[in-house]
Design an enzyme around this catalytic site. Structure first.
Site, mmCIF file in Angstrom:
data_model
loop_
_atom_site.group_PDB
_atom_site.id
_atom_site.type_symbol
_atom_site.label_atom_id
_atom_site.label_comp_id
_atom_site.label_asym_id
_atom_site.label_seq_id
_atom_site.Cartn_x
_atom_site.Cartn_y
_atom_site.Cartn_z
ATOM 1 N N ASP A 117 0.834 -1.215 0.000
ATOM 2 C CA ASP A 117 0.000 0.000 0.000
ATOM 3 C C ASP A 117 0.865 1.260 0.000
ATOM 4 O O ASP A 117 1.957 1.271 0.580
ATOM 5 C CB ASP A 117 -0.893 -0.023 1.256
ATOM 6 C CG ASP A 117 -2.012 0.996 1.173
ATOM 7 O OD1 ASP A 117 -2.310 1.480 0.067
ATOM 8 O OD2 ASP A 117 -2.589 1.309 2.226
ATOM 9 N N ARG A 161 0.230 7.694 -2.667
ATOM 10 C CA ARG A 161 0.754 8.749 -1.787
ATOM 11 C C ARG A 161 2.225 9.028 -2.069
ATOM 12 O O ARG A 161 2.681 10.157 -2.035
ATOM 13 C CB ARG A 161 0.574 8.328 -0.312
ATOM 14 C CG ARG A 161 -0.800 8.653 0.235
ATOM 15 C CD ARG A 161 -1.094 7.898 1.490
ATOM 16 N NE ARG A 161 -1.439 6.507 1.201
ATOM 17 C CZ ARG A 161 -1.512 5.559 2.119
ATOM 18 N NH1 ARG A 161 -1.248 5.847 3.378
ATOM 19 N NH2 ARG A 161 -1.849 4.332 1.788
ATOM 20 N N TRP A 162 2.969 7.973 -2.385
ATOM 21 C CA TRP A 162 4.402 8.117 -2.693
ATOM 22 C C TRP A 162 4.565 9.027 -3.911
ATOM 23 O O TRP A 162 5.407 9.934 -3.912
ATOM 24 C CB TRP A 162 4.985 6.732 -2.965
ATOM 25 C CG TRP A 162 6.464 6.682 -3.172
ATOM 26 C CD1 TRP A 162 7.416 6.532 -2.199
ATOM 27 C CD2 TRP A 162 7.175 6.752 -4.418
ATOM 28 N NE1 TRP A 162 8.665 6.507 -2.761
ATOM 29 C CE2 TRP A 162 8.553 6.638 -4.125
ATOM 30 C CE3 TRP A 162 6.791 6.898 -5.750
ATOM 31 C CZ2 TRP A 162 9.539 6.661 -5.109
ATOM 32 C CZ3 TRP A 162 7.764 6.922 -6.738
ATOM 33 C CH2 TRP A 162 9.128 6.810 -6.416
ATOM 34 N N SER A 180 -7.301 -5.616 -5.920
ATOM 35 C CA SER A 180 -8.465 -6.146 -5.196
ATOM 36 C C SER A 180 -9.731 -6.020 -6.044
ATOM 37 O O SER A 180 -9.760 -5.259 -7.028
ATOM 38 C CB SER A 180 -8.660 -5.380 -3.880
ATOM 39 O OG SER A 180 -9.110 -4.069 -4.157
ATOM 40 N N GLU A 221 -12.203 -4.463 -5.187
ATOM 41 C CA GLU A 221 -12.613 -3.054 -5.012
ATOM 42 C C GLU A 221 -11.807 -2.109 -5.917
ATOM 43 O O GLU A 221 -12.266 -1.028 -6.262
ATOM 44 C CB GLU A 221 -12.435 -2.623 -3.541
ATOM 45 C CG GLU A 221 -13.428 -3.255 -2.579
ATOM 46 C CD GLU A 221 -13.136 -4.715 -2.252
ATOM 47 O OE1 GLU A 221 -11.969 -5.146 -2.392
ATOM 48 O OE2 GLU A 221 -14.080 -5.433 -1.876
ATOM 49 N N ASN A 222 -10.595 -2.526 -6.289
ATOM 50 C CA ASN A 222 -9.749 -1.659 -7.130
ATOM 51 C C ASN A 222 -10.339 -1.405 -8.522
ATOM 52 O O ASN A 222 -9.963 -0.450 -9.201
ATOM 53 C CB ASN A 222 -8.327 -2.229 -7.280
ATOM 54 C CG ASN A 222 -7.478 -2.081 -6.049
ATOM 55 O OD1 ASN A 222 -6.559 -2.857 -5.814
ATOM 56 N ND2 ASN A 222 -7.767 -1.081 -5.230
ATOM 57 N N TRP A 223 -11.306 -2.243 -8.942
ATOM 58 C CA TRP A 223 -11.965 -2.002 -10.241
ATOM 59 C C TRP A 223 -12.688 -0.663 -10.243
ATOM 60 O O TRP A 223 -12.981 -0.106 -11.288
ATOM 61 C CB TRP A 223 -12.961 -3.125 -10.573
ATOM 62 C CG TRP A 223 -12.342 -4.450 -10.890
ATOM 63 C CD1 TRP A 223 -12.466 -5.597 -10.164
ATOM 64 C CD2 TRP A 223 -11.513 -4.791 -12.015
ATOM 65 N NE1 TRP A 223 -11.762 -6.625 -10.753
ATOM 66 C CE2 TRP A 223 -11.168 -6.153 -11.895
ATOM 67 C CE3 TRP A 223 -11.019 -4.074 -13.111
ATOM 68 C CZ2 TRP A 223 -10.364 -6.824 -12.814
ATOM 69 C CZ3 TRP A 223 -10.211 -4.739 -14.033
ATOM 70 C CH2 TRP A 223 -9.894 -6.089 -13.880
ATOM 71 N N ARG A 253 1.618 -5.079 6.126
ATOM 72 C CA ARG A 253 0.968 -4.013 5.360
ATOM 73 C C ARG A 253 1.840 -2.762 5.436
ATOM 74 O O ARG A 253 2.239 -2.343 6.521
ATOM 75 C CB ARG A 253 -0.432 -3.692 5.891
ATOM 76 C CG ARG A 253 -1.085 -2.594 5.037
ATOM 77 C CD ARG A 253 -2.526 -2.307 5.366
ATOM 78 N NE ARG A 253 -3.088 -1.410 4.342
ATOM 79 C CZ ARG A 253 -4.318 -1.446 3.879
ATOM 80 N NH1 ARG A 253 -5.157 -2.334 4.341
ATOM 81 N NH2 ARG A 253 -4.722 -0.599 2.954
ATOM 82 N N ARG A 290 -5.287 -1.836 8.448
ATOM 83 C CA ARG A 290 -6.505 -2.493 7.941
ATOM 84 C C ARG A 290 -6.139 -3.770 7.215
ATOM 85 O O ARG A 290 -5.023 -3.922 6.736
ATOM 86 C CB ARG A 290 -7.192 -1.591 6.908
ATOM 87 C CG ARG A 290 -8.045 -0.506 7.424
ATOM 88 C CD ARG A 290 -8.921 0.056 6.291
ATOM 89 N NE ARG A 290 -8.124 0.737 5.266
ATOM 90 C CZ ARG A 290 -7.709 1.988 5.347
ATOM 91 N NH1 ARG A 290 -7.975 2.712 6.414
ATOM 92 N NH2 ARG A 290 -6.998 2.532 4.372
HETATM 93 C C1 FPP Z 1 -1.568 0.201 -3.435
HETATM 94 O O1 FPP Z 1 -1.203 1.548 -3.465
HETATM 95 C C2 FPP Z 1 -1.101 -0.552 -4.576
HETATM 96 C C3 FPP Z 1 -1.876 -1.169 -5.510
HETATM 97 C C4 FPP Z 1 -3.348 -1.117 -5.498
HETATM 98 C C5 FPP Z 1 -1.300 -1.936 -6.610
HETATM 99 C C6 FPP Z 1 -0.017 -2.653 -6.352
HETATM 100 C C7 FPP Z 1 0.691 -2.786 -7.634
HETATM 101 C C8 FPP Z 1 2.031 -2.768 -7.807
HETATM 102 C C9 FPP Z 1 2.988 -2.689 -6.696
HETATM 103 C C10 FPP Z 1 2.607 -2.777 -9.174
HETATM 104 C C11 FPP Z 1 2.443 -4.000 -9.989
HETATM 105 C C12 FPP Z 1 2.427 -5.288 -9.283
HETATM 106 C C13 FPP Z 1 3.065 -6.429 -9.665
HETATM 107 C C14 FPP Z 1 2.801 -7.673 -8.903
HETATM 108 C C15 FPP Z 1 4.026 -6.487 -10.780
HETATM 109 P P1 FPP Z 1 -2.353 2.634 -3.577
HETATM 110 O O2 FPP Z 1 -2.537 2.953 -5.013
HETATM 111 O O3 FPP Z 1 -3.562 2.166 -2.872
HETATM 112 O O4 FPP Z 1 -1.686 3.835 -2.835
HETATM 113 P P2 FPP Z 1 -2.414 4.957 -1.944
HETATM 114 O O5 FPP Z 1 -3.098 4.238 -0.820
HETATM 115 O O6 FPP Z 1 -1.271 5.785 -1.458
HETATM 116 O O7 FPP Z 1 -3.339 5.687 -2.835
#
Ligand code: FPP
Length: 246
Positions: A21, A25-26, A66, A68-70, A189, A195
């Site tokens: 996660d 933000r990064w 996830s 939910e990510n859709w 996490r 969470r």
């Molecule tokens: C969470 O950060 C990250 C994801 C939903 C996707 C993870 C994907 C990768 C690390 C890249 C590709 C993966 C592989 C296996 C090659 P966020 O977007 O929720 O960050 P935020 O909470 O700061 O908004």
């Protein structure tokens, strides 16, 4: 003493699961678009996979996308899907060289055709690798997984394939996406959030939880070592008392 040398190889977590996660933000901190965070997140994926395999961890499961990510903006979903395809293409040789088997859990049919095909190709090619199983959770949701499990078992009961009385924990384990994996020992996490976000709810029943205040693209192998060292200091009682364990 280096962090790596503080790890006891005889007491490694057999299954580490990671909620990666903080990519967004990064990127924001750097004044960049979210996609930049995801791209840099792939470096941490690479480092973590290599470090886990070198240590002798047998199972590593990464929450990559996830159910939910859709709901995220279409462009971000497309970026993540493209990143997956390019990472799979790029890393197949590393997986082979390191004897790592790729696997996936989730509603894989929901993935775009190109992602699905690439994924299945890498899964097939690495099928006989034995050093570590790397499982990507893609279009994964634990409640959906449990719902499917309940439905499948109900159908078997209805058709007299199994009896309701015979249903136990192993019946459920056998119907989950993770049927070939042991329970999670250590769940990590990143990003400082505390969470579980619908990840492996059944499988983490006795997992040790480790939350680290580092955004995923900054997560290094040293952070993985720290998490394992912390895990090895904990007493896992599985409901028993300290005295019973001695
Ligand atoms: C969470 O950060 C990250 C994801 C939903 C996707 C993870 C994907 C990768 C690390 C890249 C590709 C993966 C592989 C296996 C090659 P966020 O977007 O929720 O960050 P935020 O909470 O700061 O908004």
């Amino acid at each position: 003493m280096s962090l790596k040398s503080q790890i006891h190889s005889t007491y490694l977590p057999q299954h580490i699961a990671i909620i990666m996660d903080g990519n967004g933000r990064w990127a924001k901190q750097k004044g960049m678009v979210r996609a930049f965070g995801h791209e840099n997140g792939t470096k941490s994926v690479r480092d973590t996979v290599e470090a886990a395999a070198e240590l002798g961890v047998k199972n590593l499961t990464l929450y990559a996308f996830s159910t939910e990510n859709w709901k995220r903006p279409k462009l971000e979903v497309q970026t993540l899907m493209k990143l997956l395809v390019s990472s799979l293409k790029k890393e197949i040789s590393t997986l082979q060289e390191n004897n790592i088997k790729l696997s996936a859990i989730g509603n894989l049919n929901a993935l775009p055709k190109k992602v699905y095909q690439e994924l299945i190709e890498v899964i097939d090619k690495t099928e006989s690798n034995t050093r570590m199983t790397l499982t990507l959770a893609l279009s994964y949701g634990s409640r959906e997984e449990l719902l499917n499990t309940v439905k499948e078992i109900s159908i078997k009961v209805k058709n007299n394939i199994i009896s309701a009385d015979s249903i136990d924990e192993s019946t459920i384990n056998k119907h989950l996406y993770t049927q070939n994996l042991p329970d999670v020992d250590l769940l990590i996490r990143t990003s400082g959030e505390h969470r579980i976000s619908n990840f492996l709810l059944w499988q983490i029943a006795y997992a040790e939880l480790y939350f680290i205040n580092i955004l995923w693209p900054d997560f290094t192998r040293e952070n993985l070592y720290e998490a394992i060292i912390d895990y090895q200091k904990r007493e896992r009682r599985f409901g028993k008392t300290s005295e019973q364990l001695k």
